[in-house]
Write an enzyme that holds these catalytic residues in place. Sequence first.
Site, PDB file in Angstrom:
ATOM      1  CD  GLU A  87      -2.814  -1.058  -0.038  1.00  0.00           C
ATOM      2  OE1 GLU A  87      -3.397  -0.007  -0.352  1.00  0.00           O
ATOM      3  OE2 GLU A  87      -2.864  -2.104  -0.711  1.00  0.00           O
TER       4      GLU A  87
ATOM      5  NE  ARG B  72      15.581   9.638 -24.765  1.00  0.00           N
ATOM      6  CZ  ARG B  72      15.341  10.581 -25.671  1.00  0.00           C
ATOM      7  NH1 ARG B  72      15.033  11.797 -25.273  1.00  0.00           N
ATOM      8  NH2 ARG B  72      15.415  10.317 -26.951  1.00  0.00           N
TER       9      ARG B  72
ATOM     10  CG  ASP C 295      13.333  13.776 -27.586  1.00  0.00           C
ATOM     11  OD1 ASP C 295      13.431  13.167 -28.648  1.00  0.00           O
ATOM     12  OD2 ASP C 295      13.998  13.522 -26.562  1.00  0.00           O
TER      13      ASP C 295
END
Length: 455
Positions: free
Chosen positions: A118, A156, A171
Amino acid sequence: MSGQTFEVFTLFPEAVAGFLRGGLVGKAVARELVSVHCTDYREFATDRYRTVDDAPYGGSPGMVMKIEPVVAALEHVTRERGPMHRILLTPAGPRFDQRVAERLATVPRIGLLCGRYEGIDDRVREHFVDECLSIGDFVLNGGEVAALAIIEAVARLREGVLGNPESAARDSFSLQDMSSETCPEDHGAWLEHPHFTRPPDFRGLGVPDVLLAGAHAEVARWRREQAWRRTWALRPDLRPQRSLPAGAPVYLVAQFGQGEKDMSERSALLAALAAAASAGGAELRVVAPGRASDLGDVPRAAQFRSLKDLARELRRRHGAAPRLVALGPADGLPLARGAAPLLDLLAASGTGDLSAPLVLVLACAGTGDLARPVTNAPGAASAPSSTGLRGLEAAFSPVILQASKLAAGLAETTPMNDSSGPQPVEAAARLVADALAELKTCRSTRPSELRHEQQ
Ligand code: ADE
C-alpha cells in the site's frame, strides 16, 4: 560533465538492474556516463524473517512498508557513496514530465525510492525525502517501473548518452522544438513532428512529398507546421501560452473590391464594423479602389486604395512590418477555437514579432487584392490560402507568407458582399467582434509579460 548516479531502493533489485543492462542506458553505464546501484530494502530488515512490511495502523486491507528498513537503507548508501537527491515514487506525487527530467539531468546523485504494497510508512515522505514524483494518474504495483522510466528519461539528456545530441532537443515536449528562442518561463512545449523512413510506398501508403524532395528549408517549415498542428489536435494543454503585448496595435480592415453596388449596404456594414472595432480595441481601416467620397463617414486618413498602400503606411507608423490574417467564418478552423491559435501561427511562423501591428482583414467582396476563395471546392481545405492570399503576401511582410500557409483553413474567407444574397452585416460584425474579443483575452497586461514575442 562527470557521470550521473542513480541509487534505486527496491524489493526487486535484480528486475531493475536487468532492465537497465540493455539499450542506451546499458551502453551509457558501460561507458561510465551513468551509474546505477540497486539496494534491496530487505538487506536492512532486522528480524530473522527479513520482514519489510506490516499491517496498517487503524486497520484496512493490505500491508505498509516499514520505516526502519527504508531509512536504514538510505542511511547506509549515504554513508557508503555520499548524499543524494531523494525522490519517493508514488502516484500521489506531482507529475514527472520533460521539464522535471531536464531539471533532474543536472543533479549528480539521485535516489529513487520504490514502494510496494500500500506504500511506504508516510513518515518517510515527510522526513526523509526531498520530493515525490508520479509518472501518471494510475496505480502501479510498485515504484520500479516509475524509477526505470525516470532513469531513462533523465539519462538520455546527459551529455554523450545519445549518439546525436540534437535528438533530445527535437523530442516531443522539448522546448527547443519549435523555436530555439522559446522562453522556458512559458512552461510550454510542442509535440514532435512525425517521422518516416523507407520505403516511400507501403501498400499504397505514401510519405509526404516535401520530405522526399529534400529541400531543407521546406522540410523545416513542414515540420514546424506539423508540430503545431499535432499539438493543437492532441495536446493543446502543452503549448506555450502566448500573449499579445499590451500595446500591440490591432487593425481591422474592411476590404472592398472594384465595382461595388449597394452603397447603403456598404455604409451599414462599415458602421457595424466601426462599432465592433472600437469595442474591441482595434482601429478600422478601409481598403477600396473606388472614390473616397463613396466611403461615407470613414475619415480620409483611414482609407486606402490597396492593401499595399495600407501596409506601407503601417510600416511607416509602427516601424515594423504588419502581420496580416484573413478573417473568415470557417468551421473547425483555428480561429473557431479562439485567438490563441492565431497568435501561435504568427509566432511560429519564423520571424514573427507579436508586437508588430496585427491586421485582421475582412474581405467584403470577392474581388480586389484578395482573390475570391474557392470555398467548398474539392481540395479547397488543403490549399485555399496559397491562392487566396497571394496578393496579400505580396503586399505585406514576408512573415505572413509562412503564417498564411500554416493558416490554410484560417485564411478561407467568405466574402461578405457576395452577390448571391443580402449582405450579412450582422454576421460580419459578429465575426469581427468575436475575433477581437478573443484577441483581447490574449493580451498581456504588464510590460514584463511581453516575453516570447520576439522570435
Ligand atoms: N507507484 C505506484 N504507482 C505509481 C505511479 N503512478 N507513479 C510513481 N510511482 C508509483
